[in-house]
Design a protein around this motif. Structure first.
Motif, PDB file in Angstrom:
ATOM      1  N   ILE A   1       1.075  -1.211  -0.187  1.00 23.76           N
ATOM      2  CA  ILE A   1      -0.204   0.207  -0.341  1.00 23.76           C
ATOM      3  C   ILE A   1       1.163   1.279  -0.173  1.00 23.76           C
ATOM      4  O   ILE A   1       1.288   1.629   0.699  1.00 23.76           O
ATOM      5  N   PRO A   2       1.206   1.437  -0.901  1.00 20.73           N
ATOM      6  CA  PRO A   2       2.309   2.790  -0.829  1.00 20.73           C
ATOM      7  C   PRO A   2       2.014   3.906  -0.425  1.00 20.73           C
ATOM      8  O   PRO A   2       2.919   4.589   0.126  1.00 20.73           O
ATOM      9  N   ASP A   3       0.792   4.708  -0.775  1.00 17.71           N
ATOM     10  CA  ASP A   3       0.471   6.109  -0.019  1.00 17.71           C
ATOM     11  C   ASP A   3       0.891   5.763   1.461  1.00 17.71           C
ATOM     12  O   ASP A   3       0.921   6.604   2.614  1.00 17.71           O
TER      13      ASP A   3
ATOM     14  N   PHE B   1      -7.174   4.077  -1.465  1.00 16.74           N
ATOM     15  CA  PHE B   1      -5.770   4.320  -1.036  1.00 16.74           C
ATOM     16  C   PHE B   1      -6.187   2.895  -1.781  1.00 16.74           C
ATOM     17  O   PHE B   1      -6.649   2.011  -2.083  1.00 16.74           O
ATOM     18  N   ASP B   2      -4.781   2.774  -2.615  1.00 21.30           N
ATOM     19  CA  ASP B   2      -4.491   1.505  -3.732  1.00 21.30           C
ATOM     20  C   ASP B   2      -3.255   1.105  -2.974  1.00 21.30           C
ATOM     21  O   ASP B   2      -2.530   1.269  -2.335  1.00 21.30           O
TER      22      ASP B   2
ATOM     23  N   LEU C   1      -8.654   0.141  -1.100  1.00 26.90           N
ATOM     24  CA  LEU C   1      -9.373   0.712   0.805  1.00 26.90           C
ATOM     25  C   LEU C   1      -9.590   2.029   0.581  1.00 26.90           C
ATOM     26  O   LEU C   1      -8.648   2.515   0.660  1.00 26.90           O
ATOM     27  N   ALA C   2     -10.763   2.706   1.315  1.00 30.79           N
ATOM     28  CA  ALA C   2     -11.435   2.840   1.198  1.00 30.79           C
ATOM     29  C   ALA C   2     -11.219   3.173   2.356  1.00 30.79           C
ATOM     30  O   ALA C   2     -12.106   1.900   3.689  1.00 30.79           O
ATOM     31  N   ILE C   3     -11.370   4.363   3.375  1.00 28.82           N
ATOM     32  CA  ILE C   3     -11.639   4.327   5.226  1.00 28.82           C
ATOM     33  C   ILE C   3     -12.371   5.748   4.681  1.00 28.82           C
ATOM     34  O   ILE C   3     -11.355   6.914   3.855  1.00 28.82           O
ATOM     35  N   LYS C   4     -13.259   5.327   5.615  1.00 28.25           N
ATOM     36  CA  LYS C   4     -14.444   7.105   5.305  1.00 28.25           C
ATOM     37  C   LYS C   4     -14.972   6.772   6.842  1.00 28.25           C
ATOM     38  O   LYS C   4     -14.397   6.568   8.401  1.00 28.25           O
TER      39      LYS C   4
END
Length: 142
Positions: A93-95, A120-121, A139-142
């Motif tokens: 997960i690069p970011d 995030f990709d 990957l969606a973080i909300k």
């Protein structure tokens, strides 16, 4: 006096013999020396929410390809268990600065603290330099 003639290839190989050896070692080790595993700090506060996911790395794809984390306004300690099926994979997960190497049949756990929202990709790949993410997941973080 010293001769200023041209160096022959054989002389160059004698002087710089280490470079072909070093490049061969990097290729054979899958560039793991150039790109070490990155493990983020997982110091989670006591009130942090905890979530677990299971993932399979197969054919340089991660299944499932979408992970949704609902923070509910607080920090979340995310634990992802990844199993490599069939070949060596590099999960990243690069970011979030996460990178893990998986041997065939190996299972590893990645933990990170989700403190900010975003998409995030992530992905599984063979060579992290040439193809950073072969098949992207989200990957969606909300």
């Amino acid at each position: 006096m010293r001769s200023t003639g041209r160096l022959k290839i054989s002389k160059l190989m004698q002087r710089f013999w280490i470079w072909p050896l070093a490049s061969s070692v990097m290729v054979l080790t899958g560039c793991a020396m150039l790109f070490p595993e990155i493990v983020p700090p997982a110091g989670a506060p006591a009130e942090a929410k905890r979530l677990s996911f299971t993932m399979i790395a197969r054919n340089y794809r991660c299944e499932p390809s979408v992970i949704v984390v609902d923070r509910e306004g607080r920090s979340v300690l995310v634990k992802v268990s990844i199993r490599s099926d069939g070949a060596q994979h590099v999960f990243s997960i690069p970011d979030l600065e996460i990178r893990r190497y998986l041997e065939p049949g190996q299972e590893t756990t990645v933990e990170f603290l989700a403190e900010r929202s975003g998409v995030f990709d992530f992905g599984c790949t063979r060579f992290p330099l040439i193809t950073p993410l072969d098949h992207k997941g989200k990957l969606a973080i909300k």
